[in-house]
Design an enzyme around this catalytic site. Structure first.
Site, PDB file in Angstrom:
ATOM      1  N   LYS A  79       9.736  -8.809  14.872  1.00 24.10           N
ATOM      2  CA  LYS A  79      10.444  -9.035  16.135  1.00 24.10           C
ATOM      3  C   LYS A  79      10.933 -10.482  16.215  1.00 24.10           C
ATOM      4  CE  LYS A  79       9.510  -7.132  20.728  1.00 24.10           C
ATOM      5  NZ  LYS A  79       9.851  -5.739  20.468  1.00 24.10           N
TER       6      LYS A  79
ATOM      7  N   ASP B  56       3.710  -4.862  18.745  1.00 21.36           N
ATOM      8  CA  ASP B  56       4.877  -4.440  17.960  1.00 21.36           C
ATOM      9  C   ASP B  56       5.681  -5.621  17.421  1.00 21.36           C
ATOM     10  OD1 ASP B  56       5.965  -5.293  20.324  1.00 21.36           O
ATOM     11  OD2 ASP B  56       7.338  -3.606  20.554  1.00 21.36           O
TER      12      ASP B  56
ATOM     13  N   ALA C   3      17.096   9.870  15.959  1.00 19.55           N
ATOM     14  CA  ALA C   3      16.752   8.616  16.651  1.00 19.55           C
ATOM     15  C   ALA C   3      17.816   7.540  16.400  1.00 19.55           C
ATOM     16  CB  ALA C   3      15.380   8.123  16.190  1.00 19.55           C
TER      17      ALA C   3
ATOM     18  N   LYS D 220       0.840  -1.208   0.000  1.00 19.17           N
ATOM     19  CA  LYS D 220       0.000   0.000   0.000  1.00 19.17           C
ATOM     20  C   LYS D 220       0.874   1.256   0.000  1.00 19.17           C
ATOM     21  CE  LYS D 220      -3.904  -1.922   2.682  1.00 19.17           C
ATOM     22  NZ  LYS D 220      -4.402  -2.725   1.610  1.00 19.17           N
ATOM     23  N   LEU D 221       1.884   1.256   0.859  1.00 17.52           N
ATOM     24  CA  LEU D 221       2.755   2.444   0.979  1.00 17.52           C
ATOM     25  C   LEU D 221       3.494   2.715  -0.334  1.00 17.52           C
ATOM     26  CD1 LEU D 221       4.118   1.728   4.563  1.00 17.52           C
ATOM     27  CD2 LEU D 221       2.766   3.736   3.915  1.00 17.52           C
TER      28      LEU D 221
ATOM     29  N   GLU E 177      20.998   8.602  18.344  1.00 16.36           N
ATOM     30  CA  GLU E 177      20.772   8.492  19.797  1.00 16.36           C
ATOM     31  C   GLU E 177      20.823   7.029  20.231  1.00 16.36           C
ATOM     32  OE1 GLU E 177      17.504   8.251  23.142  1.00 16.36           O
ATOM     33  OE2 GLU E 177      17.648   7.228  21.234  1.00 16.36           O
ATOM     34  N   HIS E 178      20.167   6.169  19.442  1.00 17.85           N
ATOM     35  CA  HIS E 178      20.144   4.733  19.738  1.00 17.85           C
ATOM     36  C   HIS E 178      21.583   4.180  19.763  1.00 17.85           C
ATOM     37  CE1 HIS E 178      18.366   0.735  19.845  1.00 17.85           C
ATOM     38  NE2 HIS E 178      19.302   0.364  18.988  1.00 17.85           N
TER      39      HIS E 178
ATOM     40  N   GLU F 299       2.950  -2.004  14.127  1.00 17.63           N
ATOM     41  CA  GLU F 299       3.375  -0.713  14.672  1.00 17.63           C
ATOM     42  C   GLU F 299       3.992   0.089  13.531  1.00 17.63           C
ATOM     43  OE1 GLU F 299       5.555  -0.053  18.617  1.00 17.63           O
ATOM     44  OE2 GLU F 299       7.120   0.443  17.173  1.00 17.63           O
TER      45      GLU F 299
ATOM     46  N   ARG G  78      10.607  -4.574  10.088  1.00 13.59           N
ATOM     47  CA  ARG G  78      11.213  -5.699  10.800  1.00 13.59           C
ATOM     48  C   ARG G  78      10.118  -6.512  11.497  1.00 13.59           C
ATOM     49  NH1 ARG G  78       9.064  -5.216  15.012  1.00 13.59           N
ATOM     50  NH2 ARG G  78       9.560  -4.129  16.926  1.00 13.59           N
TER      51      ARG G  78
HETATM   52  P1  GTP Z   1       8.300  -0.533  23.884  1.00 10.76           P
HETATM   53  O1  GTP Z   1       8.004  -1.410  25.050  1.00 10.76           O
HETATM   54  O2  GTP Z   1       9.781  -0.291  23.672  1.00 10.76           O
HETATM   55  O3  GTP Z   1       7.650  -1.042  22.636  1.00 10.76           O
HETATM   56  O4  GTP Z   1       7.748   0.913  24.226  1.00 10.76           O
HETATM   57  P2  GTP Z   1       6.272   1.498  24.193  1.00 10.76           P
HETATM   58  O5  GTP Z   1       5.274   0.395  24.150  1.00 10.76           O
HETATM   59  O6  GTP Z   1       6.134   2.546  25.259  1.00 10.76           O
HETATM   60  O7  GTP Z   1       6.201   2.151  22.752  1.00 10.76           O
HETATM   61  P3  GTP Z   1       6.667   3.532  22.149  1.00 10.76           P
HETATM   62  O8  GTP Z   1       5.626   3.774  21.100  1.00 10.76           O
HETATM   63  O9  GTP Z   1       6.889   4.636  23.122  1.00 10.76           O
HETATM   64  O10 GTP Z   1       8.096   3.207  21.482  1.00 10.76           O
HETATM   65  C1  GTP Z   1       8.303   2.060  20.732  1.00 10.76           C
HETATM   66  C2  GTP Z   1       9.439   2.212  19.722  1.00 10.76           C
HETATM   67  O11 GTP Z   1       9.663   3.580  19.349  1.00 10.76           O
HETATM   68  C3  GTP Z   1      10.784   1.738  20.196  1.00 10.76           C
HETATM   69  O12 GTP Z   1      10.927   0.361  20.008  1.00 10.76           O
HETATM   70  C4  GTP Z   1      11.740   2.541  19.293  1.00 10.76           C
HETATM   71  O13 GTP Z   1      11.795   1.985  17.978  1.00 10.76           O
HETATM   72  C5  GTP Z   1      11.035   3.863  19.189  1.00 10.76           C
HETATM   73  N1  GTP Z   1      11.438   4.792  20.273  1.00 10.76           N
HETATM   74  C6  GTP Z   1      10.680   5.189  21.308  1.00 10.76           C
HETATM   75  N2  GTP Z   1      11.352   6.047  22.093  1.00 10.76           N
HETATM   76  C7  GTP Z   1      12.579   6.201  21.555  1.00 10.76           C
HETATM   77  C8  GTP Z   1      13.745   6.962  21.919  1.00 10.76           C
HETATM   78  O14 GTP Z   1      13.781   7.662  22.918  1.00 10.76           O
HETATM   79  N3  GTP Z   1      14.823   6.866  21.098  1.00 10.76           N
HETATM   80  C9  GTP Z   1      14.831   6.102  19.979  1.00 10.76           C
HETATM   81  N4  GTP Z   1      15.948   6.083  19.234  1.00 10.76           N
HETATM   82  N5  GTP Z   1      13.749   5.361  19.609  1.00 10.76           N
HETATM   83  C10 GTP Z   1      12.646   5.408  20.378  1.00 10.76           C
HETATM   84 MG    MG Z   2       8.572  -1.834  20.802  1.00 10.91          MG
END
Ligand code: GTP
Ligand code: MG
Length: 236
Positions: free
Chosen positions: A83, A110, A188, A58-59, A191-192, A176, A81
Site C-alpha cells: 500500500k 492490508d 473483480a 513459499k507460493l 467490476e473495479h 492480506e 502490492r
Molecule cells: P477495505 O477497507 O477496503 O480493506 O475493506 P475490508 O477491510 O472490509 O476488507 P475486505 O476483505 O472485504 O476487502 C478488501 C479487498 O478485497 C479490497 O481492497 C479489494 O481488493 C477486494 N474487494 C472486496 N470487495 C470487492 C468488490 O466488491 N469488488 C472488487 N473488485 N474487489 C473487492
Molecule cells: Mg483493503
C-alpha cells in the site's frame, strides 16, 4: 546494493528512498523529527515488502512442487502490492486513527497484499490448507466464496502472519492474502474498472447486471470443476 519493488502489473520501480535534500528548508529540530518519521515509515514499508517476498517464495515453491508431484499446478498467477504511504495515511485518517507508522502497523492488516489466482475453486482451498499446515498463523478468514458479497464479489480473503527472518530476529508481518479463481478474478477486475470509470454513478439496472455476471462466473467455475473431475477419471 539496491533493490526494487515490483508493482502488480510487473513493471519495476525503485524503492522510494527518501531524498533528504527536500528537507533543507527546515529547522534542525524539524529536520530531526522529519527524518525520524521518514525512517519509521521506511521501516514499516520495508518489513511489509519482506513479508510479501517470504510469502511469494513459499507460493512459488508449492506451485512448482505440485506441478512436479501431481502434474497439476494450483496457481495460475500471483500478483502483489504494498500500500502506498498516502493510501495508508488516508485510510487511518478515514477511520479516525492516529496517522503514524506505529498506528499503521497496529491497525491496518492490508499494507501488504498478495493475490493468488487459481484454475479451480478446489485449488483455493488446497492452498488454504497448505498454509494452515505451516508455521503461518491465519488471524482472519473471510470466505466470500461460501458467502459472496451482496454485489456478487467472490474470493477467499485471509489475513496471515508471515515470519520474516531478519539477520538478528524474526518478525511477524501481516499480509492480506486473496485467493480466487480466474473467473472470480475476471469479474473483480472488470467490476473495479467499470465502477472506477463510472465514478460511482451507475444506471439503475447496473448492480443487477453485475450480480448476474458474477453468477455466470460462478457457473463457469462449477462447469470447469466437473470437467476437471472427468479428466482426472479418464487419466486414471
Ligand atoms: P477495505 O477497507 O477496503 O480493506 O475493506 P475490508 O477491510 O472490509 O476488507 P475486505 O476483505 O472485504 O476487502 C478488501 C479487498 O478485497 C479490497 O481492497 C479489494 O481488493 C477486494 N474487494 C472486496 N470487495 C470487492 C468488490 O466488491 N469488488 C472488487 N473488485 N474487489 C473487492
Ligand atoms: Mg483493503
Amino acid at each position: 546494493m539496491s533493490f526494487e519493488a515490483r508493482s502488480a502489473r510487473g513493471s519495476s520501480r525503485r524503492w522510494p528512498y527518501p531524498q533528504v535534500s527536500a528537507l533543507e528548508q527546515l529547522s534542525d529540530m524539524e529536520r530531526d523529527n522529519a527524518l525520524a518519521f521518514i525512517r519509521r515509515t521506511g521501516d514499516l514499508l520495508m518489513m511489509h515488502k519482506f513479508g510479501v517476498d517470504e510469502l511469494m517464495t513459499k507460493l512459488r515453491i508449492w506451485s512448482e512442487e505440485f506441478d512436479y508431484a501431481h502434474e497439476h499446478d494450483p496457481i495460475e498467477h500471483i500478483t502483489s502490492r504494498i500500500k502506498r504511504p498516502e493510501a495508508i495515511a488516508a485510510k487511518l485518517a478515514r477511520r479516525g486513527l492516529p496517522v503514524s507508522p506505529e498506528s499503521a502497523r497496529e491497525n491496518l492488516t492490508d499494507i501488504a497484499g498478495v493475490r493468488v489466482v487459481c484454475p479451480f475453486v478446489s485449488d483455493v482451498y488446497l492452498l488454504r490448507d497448505v498454509i494452515r499446515q505451516h508455521e503461518i498463523e491465519i488471524v482472519q478468514t473471510k470466505d466470500y466464496i461460501a458467502e459472496p458479497k451482496p454485489n456478487g464479489y467472490r474470493s477467499l480473503h485471509l489475513i496471515i502472519k508471515v515470519p520474516v527472518h531478519l539477520s538478528d530476529r524474526t518478525e511477524l508481518v501481516n499480509v492480506e492474502l486473496q485467493l480466487r479463481t480466474i473467473a472470480m478474478d475476471f469479474w473483480a477486475a472488470v467490476e473495479h474498472e467499470l465502477l472506477y470509470k463510472s465514478g460511482g454513478e451507475v444506471p439503475e439496472n447496473f448492480a443487477a447486471e453485475l450480480k448476474s455476471a458474477a453468477e455466470t462466473a460462478a457457473g463457469l467455475d462449477a462447469q470447469m470443476a466437473s470437467l476437471h473431475k472427468l479428466s482426472e477419471r479418464t487419466s486414471d
